[in-house]
Design a protein around this motif. Structure first.
Motif, mmCIF file in Angstrom:
data_model
loop_
_atom_site.group_PDB
_atom_site.id
_atom_site.type_symbol
_atom_site.label_atom_id
_atom_site.label_comp_id
_atom_site.label_asym_id
_atom_site.label_seq_id
_atom_site.Cartn_x
_atom_site.Cartn_y
_atom_site.Cartn_z
ATOM 1 N N MET A 198 0.840 -1.211 0.000
ATOM 2 C CA MET A 198 0.000 0.000 0.000
ATOM 3 C C MET A 198 0.870 1.254 0.000
ATOM 4 N N ASP A 199 1.939 1.188 0.835
ATOM 5 C CA ASP A 199 2.850 2.338 0.871
ATOM 6 C C ASP A 199 3.515 2.551 -0.480
ATOM 7 N N ASN A 200 3.892 1.440 -1.130
ATOM 8 C CA ASN A 200 4.502 1.568 -2.458
ATOM 9 C C ASN A 200 3.536 2.186 -3.463
ATOM 10 N N LEU A 201 2.268 1.838 -3.368
ATOM 11 C CA LEU A 201 1.261 2.412 -4.280
ATOM 12 C C LEU A 201 1.166 3.916 -4.122
ATOM 13 N N TRP A 202 1.156 4.366 -2.856
ATOM 14 C CA TRP A 202 1.104 5.817 -2.641
ATOM 15 C C TRP A 202 2.376 6.489 -3.158
ATOM 16 N N VAL A 203 3.470 5.781 -2.991
ATOM 17 C CA VAL A 203 4.719 6.346 -3.506
ATOM 18 C C VAL A 203 4.659 6.500 -5.025
ATOM 19 N N TYR A 204 4.151 5.461 -5.693
ATOM 20 C CA TYR A 204 4.033 5.531 -7.157
ATOM 21 C C TYR A 204 3.101 6.652 -7.580
ATOM 22 N N VAL A 205 2.000 6.802 -6.872
ATOM 23 C CA VAL A 205 1.043 7.868 -7.214
ATOM 24 C C VAL A 205 1.696 9.228 -7.048
ATOM 25 N N ILE A 206 2.410 9.394 -5.940
ATOM 26 C CA ILE A 206 3.067 10.683 -5.692
ATOM 27 C C ILE A 206 4.113 10.966 -6.778
ATOM 28 N N VAL A 207 4.906 9.927 -7.111
ATOM 29 C CA VAL A 207 5.925 10.104 -8.162
ATOM 30 C C VAL A 207 5.278 10.473 -9.497
ATOM 31 N N ALA A 208 4.163 9.785 -9.834
ATOM 32 C CA ALA A 208 3.471 10.084 -11.094
ATOM 33 C C ALA A 208 2.952 11.504 -11.102
ATOM 34 N N LEU A 209 2.377 11.939 -9.961
ATOM 35 C CA LEU A 209 1.885 13.321 -9.896
ATOM 36 C C LEU A 209 3.018 14.319 -10.037
ATOM 37 N N VAL A 210 4.147 14.009 -9.378
ATOM 38 C CA VAL A 210 5.293 14.914 -9.501
ATOM 39 C C VAL A 210 5.782 14.991 -10.940
ATOM 40 N N VAL A 211 5.883 13.824 -11.582
ATOM 41 C CA VAL A 211 6.329 13.804 -12.993
ATOM 42 C C VAL A 211 5.344 14.550 -13.873
ATOM 43 N N LEU A 212 4.037 14.344 -13.610
ATOM 44 C CA LEU A 212 3.017 15.037 -14.400
ATOM 45 C C LEU A 212 3.107 16.539 -14.217
ATOM 46 N N VAL A 213 3.274 16.966 -12.956
ATOM 47 C CA VAL A 213 3.378 18.410 -12.691
ATOM 48 C C VAL A 213 4.617 18.991 -13.362
ATOM 49 N N ILE A 214 5.745 18.268 -13.235
ATOM 50 C CA ILE A 214 6.990 18.766 -13.852
ATOM 51 C C ILE A 214 6.842 18.827 -15.372
ATOM 52 N N SER A 215 6.239 17.785 -15.966
ATOM 53 C CA SER A 215 6.051 17.782 -17.422
ATOM 54 C C SER A 215 5.148 18.924 -17.852
ATOM 55 N N THR A 216 4.071 19.137 -17.079
ATOM 56 C CA THR A 216 3.155 20.236 -17.419
ATOM 57 C C THR A 216 3.862 21.573 -17.334
ATOM 58 N N ILE A 217 4.651 21.751 -16.262
ATOM 59 C CA ILE A 217 5.374 23.018 -16.118
ATOM 60 C C ILE A 217 6.365 23.213 -17.260
ATOM 61 N N MET A 218 7.087 22.153 -17.628
ATOM 62 C CA MET A 218 8.047 22.270 -18.743
ATOM 63 C C MET A 218 7.333 22.559 -20.051
ATOM 64 N N PHE A 219 6.178 21.915 -20.273
ATOM 65 C CA PHE A 219 5.427 22.162 -21.518
ATOM 66 C C PHE A 219 4.935 23.606 -21.574
ATOM 67 N N LEU A 220 4.365 24.069 -20.429
ATOM 68 C CA LEU A 220 3.885 25.450 -20.404
ATOM 69 C C LEU A 220 5.037 26.428 -20.575
ATOM 70 N N ALA A 221 6.177 26.109 -19.974
ATOM 71 C CA ALA A 221 7.339 26.991 -20.132
ATOM 72 C C ALA A 221 7.809 27.027 -21.576
ATOM 73 N N SER A 222 7.721 25.874 -22.262
ATOM 74 C CA SER A 222 8.149 25.852 -23.676
ATOM 75 C C SER A 222 7.191 26.628 -24.578
ATOM 76 N N ARG A 223 5.930 26.771 -24.162
ATOM 77 C CA ARG A 223 4.956 27.507 -24.972
ATOM 78 C C ARG A 223 4.903 28.987 -24.636
ATOM 79 N N TYR A 224 5.649 29.417 -23.631
ATOM 80 C CA TYR A 224 5.687 30.837 -23.299
ATOM 81 C C TYR A 224 6.838 31.479 -24.084
ATOM 82 N N LYS A 225 6.514 32.413 -24.948
ATOM 83 C CA LYS A 225 7.499 33.024 -25.837
ATOM 84 C C LYS A 225 7.739 34.467 -25.405
ATOM 85 N N ARG A 226 9.030 34.812 -25.318
ATOM 86 C CA ARG A 226 9.421 36.165 -24.947
ATOM 87 C C ARG A 226 9.793 36.949 -26.207
#
Length: 554
Positions: free
Chosen positions: A1-29
């Motif tokens: 059960m603890d491993n499952l929560w760890v996987y979920v947290i890791v997936a959320l972190v990866v998703l958040v990081i990917s989203t932030i990187m994607f949004l950063a790549s679409r912001y043009k100066r």
């Protein structure tokens, strides 16, 4: 059960990081020397949105972006043979500096008309606009206004050129007129005239200045002589006064110097003695203080050195023990963390790869559907275009046939109308001729028809001759049995019969209902001629010998 929560947290972190990187790549100066043009779905009734400085977020799929360069462009305009207001052709070589405007409304014009154009293409477009407006400006001014008042001329050029450049998104930075010439040397003549006038004015000014100079020189000489005399007198007076004052001052100064010298010597000796005593006293005291301070500092230094050494050894031993313990603990923590991190990274990679594959599948499906829709739309458009082409071609062919048929009908109608008109004119002419002929015959229609028949006799005889003229006698073969008897041979009968087959003129006239006059001859009685014996010569009977004899019908 603890491993499952760890996987979920890791997936959320990866998703958040990917989203932030994607949004950063679409912001043009937007750099300061460019304009960021965003096009696509940017708002209602807007084809694009322009930004100078700062930045903006570019939405994927529905928006895209490009840059407009703000670097100024220098355009050479070698205008020649431009017609001025005086109908004199002049050459106005100039240099224009233009650039993309940062004004919001003009920026939109540039985005609509200059985006993705090469600088060379923009320069050519600007050159055509500047050429036309510069000619228009020259045509509204005289040569004097252009050549003498350059500021007004440049302002007129700016007023005419800049609004036209604004329409394509550019603005005028600078105008530089290098030189103005004309083929008729009008400007040169104006310059010569101005030079002559300037020379004449200069000569007058020189003469005026020479006169003023001579007057001023005379007045200056007079003033100089007066001032020189006054200065000489004042100089002599001042010189005598100065010599007297000098003598008095010298005596006073010598007395004061002697008194001051004796006082200064006395004060000097006293001050020297006092300074020597004070110096000796200070030296002795400084040496004593120095010895005491040195002994104190040496004792404190030895005591502090020993204490610092002891403290250093204790501290070093404590730090070595803590370092060994902390190092072992850190190694254990690092090993545990690296193991957990490897597990999380593998799981995240697995999830990321699955999501990537699923996204690729969805993208391929969307591309397939979009391509299918595009192909269907192209096919529909192509079919619609072919249908429209067929309809237009059919309508054009039908209109062509209608016009050709109408043209042919009009031509046939015109032809028949012309023929009918010609026939009517011929018949009217014949009727008028016949009416005149009948009138000339005193209303005797029979006599008139006889005259007409007589006119045609020549044509009738010619036709009769034409009937046998082309017969080749040498080609005709007649089978003759030699039993001609009284009527002659078969050949002679053939020829006489052929001649008799041509109808006589009286018969032709009788067929037409016309009786030829007697002076044209009469037909003999064929029965009488045929029943005469062969040995009786035939004598023709003239109307004088047998006037009552008439030909009998056979």
């Amino acid at each position: 059960m603890d491993n499952l929560w760890v996987y979920v947290i890791v997936a959320l972190v990866v998703l958040v990081i990917s989203t932030i990187m994607f949004l950063a790549s679409r912001y043009k100066r937007c750099p300061s020397d460019r304009i960021l043009v965003i096009f696509g779905k940017v708002g209602r009734d807007q084809s694009s949105r322009c930004i100078h400085g700062g930045g903006a977020f570019i939405w994927p799929l529905i928006q895209d972006y490009a840059y407009l360069n703000l670097t100024p462009m220098t355009i050479s305009i070698p205008l020649e043979n431009a017609l001025s207001l005086q109908n004199i052709r002049i050459n106005v070589p100039s240099t224009f500096t233009v650039g993309v405007s940062t004004d919001p409304s003009i920026m939109n014009n540039a985005a609509e008309r200059l985006l993705r154009l090469a600088p060379r293409e923009i320069e050519e477009m600007s050159k055509e606009i500047i050429f036309g407006q510069l000619r228009l400006t020259v045509a509204s001014l005289t040569i004097e206004q252009i050549n003498q008042d350059r500021e007004s001329f440049l302002e007129s050029v700016r007023k005419n050129v800049e609004p036209e450049l604004n329409k394509i998104g550019l603005y005028l930075i600078n105008v530089n007129i290098t030189d103005i010439t004309d083929e008729s040397n009008y400007i040169e003549s104006i310059g010569k005239k101005a030079a002559s006038e300037a020379i004449n004015r200069a000569k007058v000014d020189v003469a005026e200045q020479v006169k003023l100079g001579a007057i001023g020189e005379a007045e200056a000489d007079r003033e100089k002589n007066i001032r020189v005399a006054e200065n000489v007198a004042q100089s002599e007076k001042g010189q005598k006064q100065a010599e007297a004052d000098k003598r008095i001052f010298v005596q006073q100064q010598e007395t004061s110097a002697a008194i001051g010298e004796s006082d200064a010597n006395r004060d000097k000796e006293i001050r020297i003695a006092e300074n020597a005593a004070q110096a000796e006293k200070g030296t002795k005291k400084a040496e004593a203080d120095k010895r005491v301070f040195v002994q104190q500092q040496e004792a404190q230094a030895v005591k502090g050195e020993k204490k610092a050494e002891a403290e250093r050894r204790v501290y070093v031993n404590e730090q070595e023990a803590e370092a060994v313990s902390g190092e072992n603990k850190a190694k254990a923590d690092i090993a545990n963390y690296e193991a957990e991190l490897a597990v999380k990274a593998a799981e995240a990679m697995r999830r990321g790869e699955v999501a990537k594959r699923q996204a690729e599948v969805e993208i391929q499906k969307a591309q397939y559907l979009a391509e299918q829709e595009r192909l269907n739309a192209q096919e529909v458009v192509r079919k619609e275009i072919d249908k429209r082409k067929i309809e237009i071609s059919a309508e054009a062919e039908a209109e062509k046939l209608r016009r050709e048929a109408k043209g042919q009908a009009d031509a046939i109608l015109a032809k028949y109308e012309a023929e009918a008109k010609g026939i009517r004119q011929v018949l009217d002419s014949k009727a008028a001729g016949y009416e005149s002929l009948v009138k000339s015959c005193n209303g005797d229609a029979k006599a008139a028809s006889t005259l007409l028949m007589i006119e045609k006799i020549e044509d009738i005889v010619a036709r009769q001759v034409e009937a046998i003229r082309n017969l080749k006698i040498d080609k005709i073969t007649v089978w003759d049995s030699g039993a001609g008897g009284q009527t002659g041979t078969s050949t002679a009968n053939f020829l006489s019969g052929m001649i008799k087959s041509i109808p006589p003129l009286q018969d032709v006239a009788a067929m037409a209902g016309v009786e030829l006059p007697s002076y044209l001859g009469q037909m003999a009685d064929t029965n009488t001629v045929d029943n005469k014996p062969a040995n009786t010569p035939h004598k023709p009977q003239t109307p004088a010998t047998n006037p009552e004899k008439k030909p009998k019908d056979s």
